[in-house]
Motif scaffolding. Structure first.
Motif, PDB file in Angstrom:
ATOM      1  N   GLU A  66     -10.521  -4.234   4.848  1.00  0.00           N
ATOM      2  CA  GLU A  66     -10.654  -4.124   3.395  1.00  0.00           C
ATOM      3  C   GLU A  66     -12.073  -4.441   2.950  1.00  0.00           C
ATOM      4  O   GLU A  66     -12.577  -3.841   1.991  1.00  0.00           O
ATOM      5  CB  GLU A  66      -9.659  -5.065   2.709  1.00  0.00           C
TER       6      GLU A  66
ATOM      7  N   THR B 209      -9.592   0.261  -4.181  1.00  0.00           N
ATOM      8  CA  THR B 209      -8.172   0.414  -4.518  1.00  0.00           C
ATOM      9  C   THR B 209      -8.014   0.780  -5.986  1.00  0.00           C
ATOM     10  O   THR B 209      -7.192   1.638  -6.324  1.00  0.00           O
ATOM     11  CB  THR B 209      -7.393  -0.869  -4.174  1.00  0.00           C
TER      12      THR B 209
ATOM     13  N   ARG C 136      -8.121  -8.010   6.390  1.00  0.00           N
ATOM     14  CA  ARG C 136      -9.157  -8.410   5.413  1.00  0.00           C
ATOM     15  C   ARG C 136     -10.519  -7.831   5.803  1.00  0.00           C
ATOM     16  O   ARG C 136     -11.289  -7.409   4.945  1.00  0.00           O
ATOM     17  CB  ARG C 136      -9.220  -9.929   5.303  1.00  0.00           C
TER      18      ARG C 136
ATOM     19  N   PHE D 266      -8.025   3.899   5.180  1.00  0.00           N
ATOM     20  CA  PHE D 266      -7.790   2.522   4.742  1.00  0.00           C
ATOM     21  C   PHE D 266      -6.465   1.995   5.286  1.00  0.00           C
ATOM     22  O   PHE D 266      -6.424   1.029   6.036  1.00  0.00           O
ATOM     23  CB  PHE D 266      -7.816   2.486   3.208  1.00  0.00           C
TER      24      PHE D 266
ATOM     25  N   GLU E 207       0.834  -1.209   0.000  1.00  0.00           N
ATOM     26  CA  GLU E 207       0.000   0.000   0.000  1.00  0.00           C
ATOM     27  C   GLU E 207       0.863   1.251   0.000  1.00  0.00           C
ATOM     28  O   GLU E 207       0.509   2.263  -0.626  1.00  0.00           O
ATOM     29  CB  GLU E 207      -0.947  -0.010   1.194  1.00  0.00           C
TER      30      GLU E 207
END
Length: 188
Positions: A161, A169, A158, A55, A12
């Motif tokens: 996300e 993304t 996870r 995020f 990331e």
């Protein structure tokens, strides 16, 4: 072999660094009076707030840093405390950059220097910050956190996300690519 708990965060960082490179180029151009696309700065703020902060930083703050504290790292006067402080410093730069970009879009003169100063302050802080995480804190986490906690950390990532839209993304990747292309078009 231990389950990796930091590679997703390192990955990331790569997209964040790409946005920082575009931000640096545009901020320097804005400071010289050569770039007045203030909408870019609002898109950069959106990227920073949503991709980098909500995020990415949320995974660090709520999952990885908490695991480090649970494994004996002090919450105060520690690498975790330093990283949290830098996240807050970054948020202050972003707020000031956003306010100046909104004012510039509204026609208020004299905003270019404020935009550029806060953009450069943010990107310098974050580039150094990412270097510390990738080079020091993440390797430390890989050494300190026992195997028994690793699957919960990955599951936490996870779950975080899973709270984002399916194309989350990809949308921010396209934003970065669009402004990278703009920079290339201007250089040609």
């Amino acid at each position: 072999m231990k389950q990796d708990i930091t590679q997703a965060l390192v990955d990331e960082h790569q997209l964040i660094l790409r946005m920082l490179a575009v931000l640096e180029r545009n901020a320097l151009r804005t400071a010289r009076g050569e770039y007045a696309n203030y909408g870019f700065y609002l898109d950069a703020v959106d990227f920073i707030r949503n991709y980098a902060d909500r995020f990415h930083h949320a995974k660090e703050e709520d999952i990885l840093f908490e695991a480090l504290v649970a494994n004996g790292m002090p919450r105060a006067n520690s690498p975790v405390a330093a990283m949290l402080m830098e996240h807050d410093q970054g948020r202050a730069f972003v707020r000031a950059m956003e306010e100046a970009a909104i004012a510039a879009l509204a026609g208020t003169p004299g905003q270019d220097a404020i935009i550029a100063e806060n953009a450069v302050g943010y990107l310098e802080l974050l580039k150094e910050h990412i270097g510390k995480e990738d080079g020091i804190l993440y390797p430390l986490a890989e050494r300190l956190i026992p195997e028994g906690m690793r699957s919960a950390i990955v599951a936490g990532y996870r779950a975080a996300e899973g709270k984002t839209p399916v194309d989350f993304t990809e949308r921010y990747l396209k934003t970065v690519e669009r402004y990278e292309a703009e920079v290339l078009d201007c250089a040609a």
